[in-house]
Design a protein around this motif. Structure first.
Motif, mmCIF file in Angstrom:
data_model
loop_
_atom_site.group_PDB
_atom_site.id
_atom_site.type_symbol
_atom_site.label_atom_id
_atom_site.label_comp_id
_atom_site.label_asym_id
_atom_site.label_seq_id
_atom_site.Cartn_x
_atom_site.Cartn_y
_atom_site.Cartn_z
ATOM 1 N N PHE A 158 0.854 -1.191 0.000
ATOM 2 C CA PHE A 158 0.000 0.000 0.000
ATOM 3 C C PHE A 158 0.888 1.238 0.000
ATOM 4 O O PHE A 158 1.724 1.413 0.882
ATOM 5 N N GLY A 159 0.719 2.078 -0.994
ATOM 6 C CA GLY A 159 1.538 3.279 -1.090
ATOM 7 C C GLY A 159 1.261 4.027 -2.377
ATOM 8 O O GLY A 159 0.319 3.708 -3.129
ATOM 9 N N PRO A 160 2.097 5.021 -2.696
ATOM 10 C CA PRO A 160 1.871 5.810 -3.925
ATOM 11 C C PRO A 160 1.946 4.979 -5.191
ATOM 12 O O PRO A 160 1.223 5.238 -6.163
ATOM 13 N N THR A 161 2.837 3.969 -5.209
ATOM 14 C CA THR A 161 2.993 3.149 -6.420
ATOM 15 C C THR A 161 2.199 1.853 -6.360
ATOM 16 O O THR A 161 2.234 1.078 -7.321
ATOM 17 N N GLY A 162 1.509 1.605 -5.270
ATOM 18 C CA GLY A 162 0.758 0.365 -5.133
ATOM 19 C C GLY A 162 -0.729 0.615 -4.979
ATOM 20 O O GLY A 162 -1.276 1.613 -5.471
ATOM 21 N N CYS A 163 -1.386 -0.286 -4.305
ATOM 22 C CA CYS A 163 -2.821 -0.158 -4.087
ATOM 23 C C CYS A 163 -3.099 0.855 -2.974
ATOM 24 O O CYS A 163 -2.287 1.054 -2.073
ATOM 25 N N LYS A 164 -4.262 1.460 -3.059
ATOM 26 C CA LYS A 164 -4.686 2.375 -2.008
ATOM 27 C C LYS A 164 -5.252 1.571 -0.835
ATOM 28 O O LYS A 164 -6.076 0.700 -1.037
ATOM 29 N N GLN A 165 -4.804 1.938 0.353
ATOM 30 C CA GLN A 165 -5.239 1.184 1.509
ATOM 31 C C GLN A 165 -6.663 1.495 1.903
ATOM 32 O O GLN A 165 -7.385 0.628 2.420
ATOM 33 N N HIS A 166 -7.161 2.703 1.650
ATOM 34 C CA HIS A 166 -8.494 3.103 2.059
ATOM 35 C C HIS A 166 -9.282 3.585 0.852
ATOM 36 O O HIS A 166 -8.908 4.564 0.204
ATOM 37 N N THR A 167 -10.312 2.871 0.501
ATOM 38 C CA THR A 167 -11.260 3.242 -0.551
ATOM 39 C C THR A 167 -12.662 2.870 -0.085
ATOM 40 O O THR A 167 -12.841 2.012 0.774
ATOM 41 N N GLU A 168 -13.654 3.536 -0.682
ATOM 42 C CA GLU A 168 -15.031 3.226 -0.333
ATOM 43 C C GLU A 168 -15.442 1.887 -0.908
ATOM 44 O O GLU A 168 -14.880 1.418 -1.902
ATOM 45 N N ASN A 169 -16.459 1.279 -0.303
ATOM 46 C CA ASN A 169 -16.941 -0.017 -0.810
ATOM 47 C C ASN A 169 -17.579 0.173 -2.173
ATOM 48 O O ASN A 169 -18.189 1.211 -2.458
ATOM 49 N N PRO A 170 -17.451 -0.811 -3.094
ATOM 50 C CA PRO A 170 -18.082 -0.714 -4.401
ATOM 51 C C PRO A 170 -19.586 -0.738 -4.285
ATOM 52 O O PRO A 170 -20.144 -1.324 -3.369
#
Length: 380
Positions: A368-380
């Motif tokens: 999780f980081g700038p070049t990877g996946c976002k750790q916090h996103t809203e549910n689909p």
């Protein structure tokens, strides 16, 4: 070639028919002065007794078997590699391992000082590695260290051997728990390692500390007495949480596990609860228990925490909608995304994964980081 079993089978099955006999052979004593001109020199011109002939046949068969072993390809059960027989070390118990593995195995035990465990690497065998093989595998200094350690372990395992408190020379204990050092001629008590005291009981650790404290108040050289006090206090603390081996009197402390203890010095088994010498687990059918209650509670605590996580995880998946449950990529267990955190934890296999890319997460800071996946996103 290997001859014994082939010739035995031939003699039993076809020797009579080959020689032209039907049911029996009548043996007569041969002329001992008879000499053959030419022919096989190994043939005997007289009736040799079986105690001479049979050992010759066995030695010949062993030599041929060893010769066949040297030129064949074998499989080492330690490194799982194949080598010719000349690169193997064959032990007297008929187990064989490659020379590199045996050399590493022997050097490791000599370096760690566990020479009593220098046995055949086969798990079902307990044969000792002989000194002639160790001399081939170890260097001169390592072999000398092995001899010194083996002598030390042997002396420590002997109940009637004690060490002089002055020069540390090995001494023999007599029937009265006393010993005389052959080097410095110091006569001492074998129990408390103090000067010989006939008819007087040995002082306890508390009494020694009290006497040393009184001496320290009036002594000029307080450093030596303080050193003795520190040694006595250390021994007292060690014996508080340790038990002595009933065979060699070595103090051993249990960190975890069952109450069946193995002495690292002499290799004997004893019960940590009553300090009795045992051989198997039948001893724990009586008053002694194999596991203490504190040890059982320590083992059950992480199991209870995992069971709690499992129940909570199953309840959360059952209460949420189908779209909010994610199958874990390794075990397939459905797990729930809590809030907007994409970092998921599987209670089934105790692993971490990402809810976005559905892959396992080894290091959260890298995934999780700038070049990877976002750790916090809203549910689909």
């Amino acid at each position: 070639m290997e001859v014994i079993y082939q010739w035995v089978q031939r003699l039993q099955s076809s020797s009579l028919s080959y020689l032209g006999f039907d049911d029996e052979i009548i043996l007569r004593k041969a002329d001992q002065t008879y000499a053959q001109d030419g022919g096989d020199k190994r043939a005997l011109t007289y009736n040799a007794p079986p105690d001479v002939t049979i050992p010759r046949i066995i030695r010949y068969n062993d030599d041929k078997r060893h010769e066949a072993f040297l030129y064949a390809i074998h499989y080492c059960t330690i490194c799982f590699s194949e080598f010719p027989g000349v690169d193997f070390i064959k032990l007297p118990c008929h187990h064989f391992f490659c020379q590199k593995c045996m050399q590493t195995y022997c050097k490791m035990h000599v370096k760690e000082g566990t020479v009593v465990k220098l046995l055949c690497p086969d798990t079902k065998c307990g044969a000792v590695v002989p000194p002639n093989i160790l001399k081939r595998l170890l260097g001169e200094d390592e072999f000398e260290r092995w001899e010194t350690l083996l002598l030390q372990r042997t002396l420590d395992a002997m109940v009637d051997v004690v060490y002089c408190p002055r020069c540390q020379t090995a001494c023999l204990e007599d029937a009265g728990d006393e010993a005389v050092c052959p080097s410095c001629l110091f006569s001492f008590c074998a129990l408390c390692r103090e000067r010989r005291h006939v008819g007087v009981e040995c002082l306890s650790a508390e009494e020694k500390i009290q006497i040393l404290e009184e001496r320290q108040k009036s002594a000029r050289t307080k450093g030596d007495i303080q050193k003795l006090m520190d040694e006595v206090c250390t021994i007292k603390e060690i014996l508080k949480d340790a038990k002595q081996c009933p065979h060699c009197k070595m103090a051993i402390s249990k960190i975890e596990g069952c109450n069946k203890m193995t002495c690292w010095n002499c290799g004997r088994f004893f019960c940590y609860q009553c300090s009795a010498a045992i051989s198997g687990y039948d001893h724990f059918n009586g008053d002694c228990v194999i596991f203490d209650e504190a040890e059982i509670d320590r083992w059950q605590m992480p199991m209870n925490r995992r069971l709690h996580r499992m129940v909570v995880g199953q309840a959360q998946v059952a209460l949420l909608a189908r779209g909010h449950a994610y199958p874990y990529p390794t075990c397939g267990q459905a797990i729930r995304k809590i809030g907007n955190n994409n970092h998921l934890y599987c209670w089934s296999c105790n692993q971490h994964c990402c809810a976005l890319c559905r892959t396992s997460v080894q290091k959260m800071s890298q995934h999780f980081g700038p070049t990877g996946c976002k750790q916090h996103t809203e549910n689909p």
